[in-house]
Design a protein around this motif. Structure first.
Motif, PDB file in Angstrom:
ATOM      1  N   PHE A   1     -60.448  84.745 -29.567  1.00 27.42           N
ATOM      2  CA  PHE A   1     -59.174  84.287 -29.027  1.00 27.42           C
ATOM      3  C   PHE A   1     -58.825  84.987 -27.715  1.00 27.42           C
ATOM      4  O   PHE A   1     -59.222  86.123 -27.479  1.00 27.42           O
ATOM      5  CB  PHE A   1     -58.057  84.509 -30.054  1.00 27.42           C
ATOM      6  CG  PHE A   1     -58.426  84.011 -31.428  1.00 27.42           C
ATOM      7  CD1 PHE A   1     -58.618  82.667 -31.658  1.00 27.42           C
ATOM      8  CD2 PHE A   1     -58.608  84.907 -32.483  1.00 27.42           C
ATOM      9  CE1 PHE A   1     -58.971  82.204 -32.917  1.00 27.42           C
ATOM     10  CE2 PHE A   1     -58.958  84.463 -33.742  1.00 27.42           C
ATOM     11  CZ  PHE A   1     -59.147  83.099 -33.968  1.00 27.42           C
ATOM     12  N   GLU A   2     -58.048  84.266 -26.873  1.00 25.00           N
ATOM     13  CA  GLU A   2     -57.618  84.814 -25.585  1.00 25.00           C
ATOM     14  C   GLU A   2     -56.221  85.420 -25.704  1.00 25.00           C
ATOM     15  O   GLU A   2     -55.456  85.080 -26.594  1.00 25.00           O
ATOM     16  CB  GLU A   2     -57.584  83.721 -24.508  1.00 25.00           C
ATOM     17  CG  GLU A   2     -58.954  83.155 -24.158  1.00 25.00           C
ATOM     18  CD  GLU A   2     -59.252  81.879 -24.930  1.00 25.00           C
ATOM     19  OE1 GLU A   2     -58.354  81.391 -25.638  1.00 25.00           O
ATOM     20  OE2 GLU A   2     -60.397  81.387 -24.844  1.00 25.00           O
ATOM     21  N   GLY A   3     -55.903  86.294 -24.755  1.00 23.89           N
ATOM     22  CA  GLY A   3     -54.589  86.921 -24.725  1.00 23.89           C
ATOM     23  C   GLY A   3     -53.522  85.998 -24.166  1.00 23.89           C
ATOM     24  O   GLY A   3     -53.776  84.833 -23.832  1.00 23.89           O
ATOM     25  N   ILE A   4     -52.317  86.537 -24.055  1.00 23.27           N
ATOM     26  CA  ILE A   4     -51.145  85.764 -23.616  1.00 23.27           C
ATOM     27  C   ILE A   4     -50.911  86.000 -22.127  1.00 23.27           C
ATOM     28  O   ILE A   4     -50.857  87.144 -21.670  1.00 23.27           O
ATOM     29  CB  ILE A   4     -49.900  86.173 -24.420  1.00 23.27           C
ATOM     30  CG1 ILE A   4     -50.145  85.950 -25.918  1.00 23.27           C
ATOM     31  CG2 ILE A   4     -48.672  85.409 -23.948  1.00 23.27           C
ATOM     32  CD1 ILE A   4     -49.095  86.587 -26.808  1.00 23.27           C
ATOM     33  N   GLU A   5     -50.755  84.929 -21.385  1.00 25.49           N
ATOM     34  CA  GLU A   5     -50.543  85.023 -19.938  1.00 25.49           C
ATOM     35  C   GLU A   5     -49.074  85.321 -19.646  1.00 25.49           C
ATOM     36  O   GLU A   5     -48.165  84.710 -20.221  1.00 25.49           O
ATOM     37  CB  GLU A   5     -50.936  83.707 -19.272  1.00 25.49           C
ATOM     38  CG  GLU A   5     -51.079  83.782 -17.763  1.00 25.49           C
ATOM     39  CD  GLU A   5     -52.363  84.460 -17.320  1.00 25.49           C
ATOM     40  OE1 GLU A   5     -52.304  85.251 -16.352  1.00 25.49           O
ATOM     41  OE2 GLU A   5     -53.413  84.215 -17.934  1.00 25.49           O
ATOM     42  N   SER A   6     -48.825  86.260 -18.749  1.00 22.29           N
ATOM     43  CA  SER A   6     -47.457  86.592 -18.343  1.00 22.29           C
ATOM     44  C   SER A   6     -46.840  85.439 -17.561  1.00 22.29           C
ATOM     45  O   SER A   6     -47.520  84.770 -16.772  1.00 22.29           O
ATOM     46  CB  SER A   6     -47.468  87.857 -17.491  1.00 22.29           C
ATOM     47  OG  SER A   6     -46.288  87.964 -16.724  1.00 22.29           O
ATOM     48  N   ILE A   7     -45.541  85.204 -17.745  1.00 23.00           N
ATOM     49  CA  ILE A   7     -44.854  84.151 -17.002  1.00 23.00           C
ATOM     50  C   ILE A   7     -44.892  84.439 -15.504  1.00 23.00           C
ATOM     51  O   ILE A   7     -44.937  83.513 -14.678  1.00 23.00           O
ATOM     52  CB  ILE A   7     -43.390  83.983 -17.487  1.00 23.00           C
ATOM     53  CG1 ILE A   7     -42.748  82.735 -16.880  1.00 23.00           C
ATOM     54  CG2 ILE A   7     -42.561  85.217 -17.185  1.00 23.00           C
ATOM     55  CD1 ILE A   7     -43.379  81.438 -17.303  1.00 23.00           C
ATOM     56  N   TYR A   8     -44.922  85.716 -15.149  1.00 25.87           N
ATOM     57  CA  TYR A   8     -44.993  86.069 -13.729  1.00 25.87           C
ATOM     58  C   TYR A   8     -46.344  85.671 -13.141  1.00 25.87           C
ATOM     59  O   TYR A   8     -46.423  85.191 -12.004  1.00 25.87           O
ATOM     60  CB  TYR A   8     -44.747  87.568 -13.549  1.00 25.87           C
ATOM     61  CG  TYR A   8     -43.366  88.000 -13.971  1.00 25.87           C
ATOM     62  CD1 TYR A   8     -42.254  87.724 -13.185  1.00 25.87           C
ATOM     63  CD2 TYR A   8     -43.157  88.676 -15.178  1.00 25.87           C
ATOM     64  CE1 TYR A   8     -40.977  88.110 -13.576  1.00 25.87           C
ATOM     65  CE2 TYR A   8     -41.884  89.068 -15.581  1.00 25.87           C
ATOM     66  CZ  TYR A   8     -40.801  88.775 -14.773  1.00 25.87           C
ATOM     67  OH  TYR A   8     -39.530  89.146 -15.168  1.00 25.87           O
ATOM     68  N   ASN A   9     -47.417  85.830 -13.920  1.00 27.29           N
ATOM     69  CA  ASN A   9     -48.738  85.405 -13.461  1.00 27.29           C
ATOM     70  C   ASN A   9     -48.828  83.888 -13.365  1.00 27.29           C
ATOM     71  O   ASN A   9     -49.442  83.344 -12.433  1.00 27.29           O
ATOM     72  CB  ASN A   9     -49.827  85.926 -14.406  1.00 27.29           C
ATOM     73  CG  ASN A   9     -49.998  87.427 -14.330  1.00 27.29           C
ATOM     74  OD1 ASN A   9     -49.563  88.059 -13.361  1.00 27.29           O
ATOM     75  ND2 ASN A   9     -50.605  88.016 -15.345  1.00 27.29           N
ATOM     76  N   ILE A  10     -48.230  83.191 -14.343  1.00 31.18           N
ATOM     77  CA  ILE A  10     -48.245  81.728 -14.310  1.00 31.18           C
ATOM     78  C   ILE A  10     -47.489  81.228 -13.082  1.00 31.18           C
ATOM     79  O   ILE A  10     -47.936  80.304 -12.388  1.00 31.18           O
ATOM     80  CB  ILE A  10     -47.638  81.155 -15.611  1.00 31.18           C
ATOM     81  CG1 ILE A  10     -48.498  81.532 -16.821  1.00 31.18           C
ATOM     82  CG2 ILE A  10     -47.512  79.632 -15.524  1.00 31.18           C
ATOM     83  CD1 ILE A  10     -47.890  81.144 -18.160  1.00 31.18           C
ATOM     84  N   ALA A  11     -46.338  81.844 -12.802  1.00 33.43           N
ATOM     85  CA  ALA A  11     -45.549  81.451 -11.631  1.00 33.43           C
ATOM     86  C   ALA A  11     -46.310  81.730 -10.344  1.00 33.43           C
ATOM     87  O   ALA A  11     -46.293  80.918  -9.408  1.00 33.43           O
ATOM     88  CB  ALA A  11     -44.214  82.193 -11.628  1.00 33.43           C
ATOM     89  N   ASP A  12     -46.995  82.869 -10.283  1.00 33.78           N
ATOM     90  CA  ASP A  12     -47.774  83.210  -9.092  1.00 33.78           C
ATOM     91  C   ASP A  12     -48.887  82.192  -8.866  1.00 33.78           C
ATOM     92  O   ASP A  12     -49.117  81.750  -7.732  1.00 33.78           O
ATOM     93  CB  ASP A  12     -48.363  84.614  -9.245  1.00 33.78           C
ATOM     94  CG  ASP A  12     -49.123  85.052  -7.994  1.00 33.78           C
ATOM     95  OD1 ASP A  12     -48.494  85.109  -6.920  1.00 33.78           O
ATOM     96  OD2 ASP A  12     -50.339  85.314  -8.100  1.00 33.78           O
ATOM     97  N   GLY A  13     -49.563  81.801  -9.951  1.00 30.35           N
ATOM     98  CA  GLY A  13     -50.620  80.800  -9.822  1.00 30.35           C
ATOM     99  C   GLY A  13     -50.078  79.456  -9.395  1.00 30.35           C
ATOM    100  O   GLY A  13     -50.642  78.779  -8.521  1.00 30.35           O
ATOM    101  N   ALA A  14     -48.960  79.055  -9.981  1.00 32.21           N
ATOM    102  CA  ALA A  14     -48.363  77.759  -9.648  1.00 32.21           C
ATOM    103  C   ALA A  14     -47.897  77.713  -8.201  1.00 32.21           C
ATOM    104  O   ALA A  14     -47.999  76.674  -7.536  1.00 32.21           O
ATOM    105  CB  ALA A  14     -47.194  77.469 -10.586  1.00 32.21           C
ATOM    106  N   SER A  15     -47.399  78.841  -7.687  1.00 33.65           N
ATOM    107  CA  SER A  15     -46.833  78.875  -6.330  1.00 33.65           C
ATOM    108  C   SER A  15     -47.872  78.589  -5.258  1.00 33.65           C
ATOM    109  O   SER A  15     -47.512  78.252  -4.128  1.00 33.65           O
ATOM    110  CB  SER A  15     -46.184  80.239  -6.066  1.00 33.65           C
ATOM    111  OG  SER A  15     -47.161  81.267  -6.026  1.00 33.65           O
TER     112      SER A  15
END
Length: 679
Positions: free
Chosen positions: A569-583
């Motif tokens: 299983f994989e770990g949980i992605e931080s919302i800050y990392n998701i936002a950075d990727g989306a930006s």
């Protein structure tokens, strides 16, 4: 903000998203051949507009902040002057109408309806029929709007409601609204305007106009309106004469606008006696877990079935058919349950979440309230669960406290955990049914944990659950194509809405990867931080939002560590990392629909080598078409081998077509997986 009594003043969700759509789908812009600027601005706050533009033009030394500030103030002054001129002209025409007993039509619509290529010269047709023409923003300043059934949160519609109030009280005015196909917001506003007009016995005409240029039908509608107005006025004149000569009064009775008045309230006493009906969102999260959290806080909640096709038919009967699919399903489920005869209607209430923001979901509660009235259940109290101040129902019997919130979070964490583990191993189980059996075993322990509310017990159970699923006997683990499931939140999770997408993927030989539900909570909180930083909005809300994200991260941290230590299983992605990727692809200012988070989830999946994605969206959810389907071209450009299939879900959508789209995507996915294994 034009109407100070309106709780918000959003622009159209589609208009907000169009600049992103243009940028990501026009090659000269994508290839940097054309400079293209599209900052998000808060027009209600002058200073933040200046800051946004200064940031946008920071690389241009010949454009100073002082020049930007001066230009912005000139712009606001020009807008004020324009509104003043418009009001002056309106006053002249209204005076003329009153003195000469002539008729005018307030032709309302959106700014783009001013384009003659769109309106096809409707104003000229109206004048040919003997009416003067005004626009809604010429008269909207004459009324303040309050007491609406709906949440008054879009600027254009705020003007529309005010104009409707003016027209309803003025014998010389009639209202015609221009509406375009696919404008889902008008599913909310047209019903409300009809109620305003009906409250004063006034006619209300909606004209749907699109690319068709045949105006014959519209001319007929306008002539019918003219005849109806003439007939009504004659009846009113006769009623006045009858009254003068002491005959029985025949005035058309003004209808009281009762919407929003005397609503049944969920009281503290009802908490002890009422059954609360809740629509199904995600079976794996709500399967006894959330009910237990409610039960321990003194609420008797019944979560409605996971698969309920009849709910769609009921919803279509009582919800405006231009409303989005999730509204039709959830409201349909609640009305169907009330009609079933299974519940004591004197001791039953209904419950629904109510999000904030510019999405139509903010108005689900008003849509529900109207459906209950039309279905014959106006006495049923409605409990509105809202993260912000958008709630439209008084609910003194509903209260969130620390222990309740803790239990709810534990429920959601368990749901996210089971979703990650079960969907990961079930496609490979060596013994048929063993994965579901393991899930059922631990589900009972999870329920007991929710009952106790112990976070330490959760951590202990969580580690054992991961260990057991990590050791479950499997065959050819990891050999099937992994398929990410993203999209509008209800369509993504609810089997009724998506025709059991997880089951379809598994039957077609794939492994479903569904992002965590708690991620959407983080997204909603993160948006408050962004709005404070970029649009000069509430710093207090920002601090509370950051505190909320930090609390969730703290609760998830032990689970994340255990997942990362596991084999499967994989770990949980931080919302800050998701936002950075989306930006890197889309502006974080997109907050309607699933907003930037939908794009962010697809990027998260692609970065974790989940190249196959089904993007599920209600056909009528146009914001999600922008942040979902509208970003596919750029995602494919940046992520080679991305196999993304946007799929529409609606009452009229063909299940066969949806299945064929999924199978086509799966065929490509299997080819990619086979090539990967062979390599």
């Amino acid at each position: 903000m034009e109407n100070k009594q309106a709780p918000n003043h959003y622009n159209c969700p589609i208009v907000q998203g169009y600049p992103e759509l243009i940028e990501k789908n026009m090659d000269p812009i994508r290839n940097k051949e054309v400079k293209y600027f599209h900052p998000f601005v808060n027009l209600a706050d002058h200073e933040s507009v200046v800051q946004a533009l200064a940031k946008t033009f920071a690389d241009y030394n010949d454009i100073t902040n002082e020049q930007i500030h001066k230009a912005v103030e000139h712009g606001y002054q020009a807008l004020t002057d324009f509104k003043t001129d418009l009001q002056t002209k309106a006053d002249e025409l209204l005076t003329h109408l009153a003195m000469n007993n002539e008729k005018a039509i307030v032709l309302s619509g959106r700014p783009y309806h001013l384009d003659p290529e769109i309106n096809h010269g409707i104003a000229n047709i109206i004048t040919q029929e003997g009416f003067h023409v005004l626009t809604e923003d010429m008269v909207s300043g004459l009324e303040e709007v309050d007491g609406l059934r709906v949440v008054n949160q879009w600027v254009y519609h705020s003007r529309l409601y005010a104009a409707a109030k003016v027209v309803s009280k003025n014998p010389n005015l009639e209202l015609v609204q221009l509406n375009s196909f696919g404008c889902g917001l008008d599913a909310v506003t047209t019903d409300q305007v009809a109620e305003i007009m009906r409250g004063h016995n006034k006619l209300y005409t909606v004209l749907k106009i699109d690319e068709g240029s045949n105006m014959g039908a519209i001319r007929i509608r306008l002539r019918s309106l003219k005849a109806a107005v003439k007939e009504r006025d004659q009846k009113v004149k006769k009623a006045k004469l009858d009254h003068i000569f002491n005959q029985a009064p025949q005035f058309p009775q003004e209808l009281e606008n009762e919407e929003g008045k005397q609503r049944p309230i969920f009281t503290k006493d009802m908490k002890k006696t009422h059954t609360l009906l809740m629509p199904m969102l995600s079976p794996i999260h709500q399967n006894g877990l959330i009910e237990e959290a409610f039960k321990q806080s003194g609420y008797n909640v019944v979560i409605l079935p996971a698969m309920d096709r009849k709910a769609v038919d009921v919803g279509l009967k009582f919800v405006h058919n231009d409303a989005c699919y999730p509204a039709i399903i959830t409201i349909g489920q609640l009305v169907e349950a009330l009609q079933s005869g299974q519940y004591d209607l004197n001791n039953t209430s209904v419950m629904m979440t109510q999000t904030g923001g510019g999405c139509r979901a903010t108005n689900y509660i008003p849509l529900l309230r109207k459906a209950l009235k039309d279905a014959g259940f106006p006495q049923i109290p409605v409990v509105s669960i809202s993260m912000g101040n958008q709630g439209t129902e008084e609910t003194p019997g509903w209260k969130l406290n620390y222990s309740f919130v803790k239990r709810l979070l534990i429920s959601v964490l368990y749901g996210d955990l089971f979703e990650r583990l079960l969907y990961r191993v079930r496609p490979y189980e060596a013994i048929k049914g063993s994965a579901n059996a393991l899930y059922d075993k631990w589900l009972e322990s999870a329920r007991k944990n929710v009952k106790s509310g112990s976070y330490f017990e959760f951590n202990r159970n969580m580690k054992r659950i991961i260990r057991d699923f990590d050791k479950l006997e499997t065959l050819d683990f990891g050999q099937k194509p992994r398929v990410g499931v993203v999209g509008e939140i209800l369509v993504k999770y609810a089997p009724t809405a998506n025709n059991d997408i997880v089951g379809i993927i598994e039957r077609e030989g794939g492994e479903a990867v569904v992002p965590d539900l708690i991620g959407f909570m983080n997204y909603s909180l993160f948006n408050q931080i962004w709005k404070a930083d970029e649009l000069n909005m509430s710093q207090k809300t920002k601090r509370l939002a950051k505190l909320g994200i930090d609390a969730i991260n703290l609760l998830e941290k032990p689970m994340n560590k255990a997942l990362e230590k596991s084999k499967r299983f994989e770990g949980i992605e931080s919302i800050y990392n998701i936002a950075d990727g989306a930006s890197k692809i889309i502006s974080i200012g997109n907050h309607t629909g699933e907003g930037w988070f939908l794009t962010g989830e697809m990027i998260e999946l692609l970065n974790n080598d989940v190249k196959n994605i089904v993007c599920l969206q209600p056909f009528g959810c146009l914001p999600n078409h922008i942040v979902g389907k509208g970003m596919v071209k750029e995602l494919r450009r940046q992520y080679k081998g991305a196999n993304i299939a946007p799929i529409d879900y609606d009452p009229g959508s063909s299940e066969v077509n949806q299945l064929n789209r999924i199978r086509l995507m799966m065929t490509t996915a299997k080819k990619i997986q086979k090539a990967k294994i062979n390599a």
